[in-house]
Design an enzyme around this catalytic site. Structure first.
Site, PDB file in Angstrom:
ATOM      1  N   ARG A 163      26.117  24.390  41.321  1.00  0.00           N
ATOM      2  CA  ARG A 163      26.781  25.075  40.215  1.00  0.00           C
ATOM      3  C   ARG A 163      28.284  25.141  40.460  1.00  0.00           C
ATOM      4  O   ARG A 163      28.723  25.388  41.583  1.00  0.00           O
ATOM      5  CB  ARG A 163      26.229  26.499  40.085  1.00  0.00           C
ATOM      6  CG  ARG A 163      24.958  26.571  39.297  1.00  0.00           C
ATOM      7  CD  ARG A 163      24.298  27.916  39.398  1.00  0.00           C
ATOM      8  NE  ARG A 163      25.195  29.057  39.198  1.00  0.00           N
ATOM      9  CZ  ARG A 163      24.777  30.318  39.100  1.00  0.00           C
ATOM     10  NH1 ARG A 163      23.486  30.595  39.167  1.00  0.00           N
ATOM     11  NH2 ARG A 163      25.632  31.298  38.933  1.00  0.00           N
TER      12      ARG A 163
ATOM     13  N   LYS B  44      17.712  36.799  43.000  1.00  0.00           N
ATOM     14  CA  LYS B  44      17.117  37.325  41.755  1.00  0.00           C
ATOM     15  C   LYS B  44      16.294  36.252  41.039  1.00  0.00           C
ATOM     16  O   LYS B  44      15.167  36.488  40.625  1.00  0.00           O
ATOM     17  CB  LYS B  44      18.206  37.833  40.788  1.00  0.00           C
ATOM     18  CG  LYS B  44      19.053  38.970  41.340  1.00  0.00           C
ATOM     19  CD  LYS B  44      20.021  39.513  40.305  1.00  0.00           C
ATOM     20  CE  LYS B  44      21.105  38.545  39.870  1.00  0.00           C
ATOM     21  NZ  LYS B  44      22.052  38.179  40.941  1.00  0.00           N
TER      22      LYS B  44
ATOM     23  N   ARG C  35      24.404  43.777  33.499  1.00  0.00           N
ATOM     24  CA  ARG C  35      25.328  43.659  34.623  1.00  0.00           C
ATOM     25  C   ARG C  35      26.442  44.693  34.527  1.00  0.00           C
ATOM     26  O   ARG C  35      27.310  44.727  35.395  1.00  0.00           O
ATOM     27  CB  ARG C  35      25.970  42.269  34.600  1.00  0.00           C
ATOM     28  CG  ARG C  35      25.407  41.303  35.638  1.00  0.00           C
ATOM     29  CD  ARG C  35      26.041  39.976  35.365  1.00  0.00           C
ATOM     30  NE  ARG C  35      26.094  39.101  36.491  1.00  0.00           N
ATOM     31  CZ  ARG C  35      25.266  38.065  36.664  1.00  0.00           C
ATOM     32  NH1 ARG C  35      24.302  37.834  35.813  1.00  0.00           N
ATOM     33  NH2 ARG C  35      25.434  37.263  37.685  1.00  0.00           N
TER      34      ARG C  35
ATOM     35  N   ARG D 225      23.533  26.682  47.948  1.00  0.00           N
ATOM     36  CA  ARG D 225      22.509  26.664  46.897  1.00  0.00           C
ATOM     37  C   ARG D 225      22.586  25.385  46.063  1.00  0.00           C
ATOM     38  O   ARG D 225      23.656  24.915  45.704  1.00  0.00           O
ATOM     39  CB  ARG D 225      22.721  27.875  45.988  1.00  0.00           C
ATOM     40  CG  ARG D 225      21.769  27.919  44.826  1.00  0.00           C
ATOM     41  CD  ARG D 225      21.664  29.300  44.254  1.00  0.00           C
ATOM     42  NE  ARG D 225      22.855  29.739  43.545  1.00  0.00           N
ATOM     43  CZ  ARG D 225      22.936  30.927  42.950  1.00  0.00           C
ATOM     44  NH1 ARG D 225      21.941  31.783  43.022  1.00  0.00           N
ATOM     45  NH2 ARG D 225      24.038  31.267  42.324  1.00  0.00           N
TER      46      ARG D 225
ATOM     47  N   ARG E 211      33.247  36.379  41.934  1.00  0.00           N
ATOM     48  CA  ARG E 211      31.958  36.898  41.432  1.00  0.00           C
ATOM     49  C   ARG E 211      31.506  38.117  42.246  1.00  0.00           C
ATOM     50  O   ARG E 211      30.958  39.066  41.693  1.00  0.00           O
ATOM     51  CB  ARG E 211      30.892  35.798  41.481  1.00  0.00           C
ATOM     52  CG  ARG E 211      31.136  34.726  40.419  1.00  0.00           C
ATOM     53  CD  ARG E 211      30.317  33.489  40.676  1.00  0.00           C
ATOM     54  NE  ARG E 211      28.892  33.720  40.583  1.00  0.00           N
ATOM     55  CZ  ARG E 211      27.978  32.989  41.228  1.00  0.00           C
ATOM     56  NH1 ARG E 211      28.358  31.998  42.031  1.00  0.00           N
ATOM     57  NH2 ARG E 211      26.714  33.242  41.065  1.00  0.00           N
TER      58      ARG E 211
HETATM   59  P1  AMP Z   1      24.111  34.035  37.131  1.00  0.00           P
HETATM   60  O1  AMP Z   1      23.444  32.706  36.911  1.00  0.00           O
HETATM   61  O2  AMP Z   1      23.215  35.201  36.821  1.00  0.00           O
HETATM   62  O3  AMP Z   1      24.759  34.143  38.486  1.00  0.00           O
HETATM   63  O4  AMP Z   1      25.295  34.115  36.058  1.00  0.00           O
HETATM   64  C1  AMP Z   1      26.355  33.176  36.060  1.00  0.00           C
HETATM   65  C2  AMP Z   1      27.530  33.717  35.271  1.00  0.00           C
HETATM   66  O5  AMP Z   1      27.146  33.931  33.894  1.00  0.00           O
HETATM   67  C3  AMP Z   1      28.069  35.063  35.740  1.00  0.00           C
HETATM   68  O6  AMP Z   1      28.957  34.944  36.837  1.00  0.00           O
HETATM   69  C4  AMP Z   1      28.776  35.550  34.471  1.00  0.00           C
HETATM   70  O7  AMP Z   1      30.005  34.882  34.261  1.00  0.00           O
HETATM   71  C5  AMP Z   1      27.814  35.097  33.382  1.00  0.00           C
HETATM   72  N1  AMP Z   1      26.790  36.114  33.100  1.00  0.00           N
HETATM   73  C6  AMP Z   1      25.454  36.038  33.371  1.00  0.00           C
HETATM   74  N2  AMP Z   1      24.834  37.167  32.983  1.00  0.00           N
HETATM   75  C7  AMP Z   1      25.783  37.966  32.454  1.00  0.00           C
HETATM   76  C8  AMP Z   1      25.771  39.276  31.903  1.00  0.00           C
HETATM   77  N3  AMP Z   1      24.654  39.995  31.830  1.00  0.00           N
HETATM   78  N4  AMP Z   1      26.955  39.785  31.456  1.00  0.00           N
HETATM   79  C9  AMP Z   1      28.087  39.074  31.516  1.00  0.00           C
HETATM   80  N5  AMP Z   1      28.175  37.849  32.051  1.00  0.00           N
HETATM   81  C10 AMP Z   1      27.040  37.292  32.511  1.00  0.00           C
END
Ligand code: AMP
Length: 213
Positions: free
Chosen positions: A160, A13, A88, A127, A171
């Site tokens: 990360r 994404k 999400r 990653r 996740r």
């Molecule tokens: P990402 O970088 O998009 O993989 O997001 C990393 C983490 O941030 C996710 O695993 C969630 O814990 C949190 N997170 C990111 N976006 C959201 C969202 N829209 N709603 C809830 N938690 C989020």
């Protein structure tokens, strides 16, 4: 152009959102990036959110919705944006829809990057991200020229915390339980375009751009 990209963790994404940002000149808004920055700055939001992020769970809907609507109200979003990692959950999607409706607006398109689970674990574990400019690499599929250093800005690459071991599994489970229902939600609204995200990023980009013309 107001876009959303959904897909499992590791689907690409962020990579595709950056391509769209470069091509169409609209900002990528990554809720994950905003939350990581808030956590490293130890803001109230960041401290609250870290507990959920580090467990591979979702941050509560009210927090993320407030955070996103505030960001979307900024001047650089007037011509559109790419939401990467938001919504999400169905309540987040409904919250966004209502907020946009209040402004007489709506989403133009939702891109769904479909990648099977086997490929995701390998992608997430390899990653690496640049601490300076956020460019994404993969140790095997897209390594930097010099190990551990960003090709573009020469800063250090990092892994990360949530791209490790059982947080990855958590996740993926969270995605299946809470985010997959969005596919039906947006399909019913006629907004969803499904993209096969298995290929290398450059090939996926071609499909993405084709779907946006
Ligand atoms: P990402 O970088 O998009 O993989 O997001 C990393 C983490 O941030 C996710 O695993 C969630 O814990 C949190 N997170 C990111 N976006 C959201 C969202 N829209 N709603 C809830 N938690 C989020």
């Amino acid at each position: 152009m107001r876009l959303v990209i959904i897909g499992p963790p590791g689907a690409g994404k962020g990579t595709q959102a950056k391509f769209i940002q470069g091509q169409f000149g609209i900002p990528q808004i990554s809720t994950g990036d905003i939350l990581r920055k808030a956590a490293s700055d130890h803001t109230v939001l960041g401290d609250k959110a870290s507990v959920f992020v580090q467990a591979g769970k979702l941050v509560p809907d009210d927090l993320t919705l407030d955070m996103v609507t505030e960001r979307l109200s900024a001047d650089d979003c007037t011509k559109g944006y790419i939401l990467d990692g938001f919504p999400r959950t169905v309540p987040q999607a409904k919250g966004l829809e209502t907020w946009l409706k209040g402004l007489g607006s709506q989403l133009d398109r939702v891109l769904y990057l479909n990648v099977p689970e086997e490929a995701l674990i390998q992608r997430l574990a390899g990653r690496r991200t640049c601490r300076g400019c956020g460019t994404l690499y993969h140790l095997v599929f897209d390594p930097p020229r010099q190990p551990g250093i960003c090709d573009d800005c020469r800063r250090e690459l990092y892994q990360r915390e949530d791209d490790r071991g059982n947080i990855i599994t958590a996740r993926l489970e969270t995605y299946k339980a809470q985010t997959v229902p969005l596919i039906k939600f947006y399909r019913e609204r006629g907004l969803l375009t499904e993209i096969d995200g298995v290929e290398r990023a450059g090939k996926v980009k071609d499909q993405v751009f084709e779907s946006l013309v």
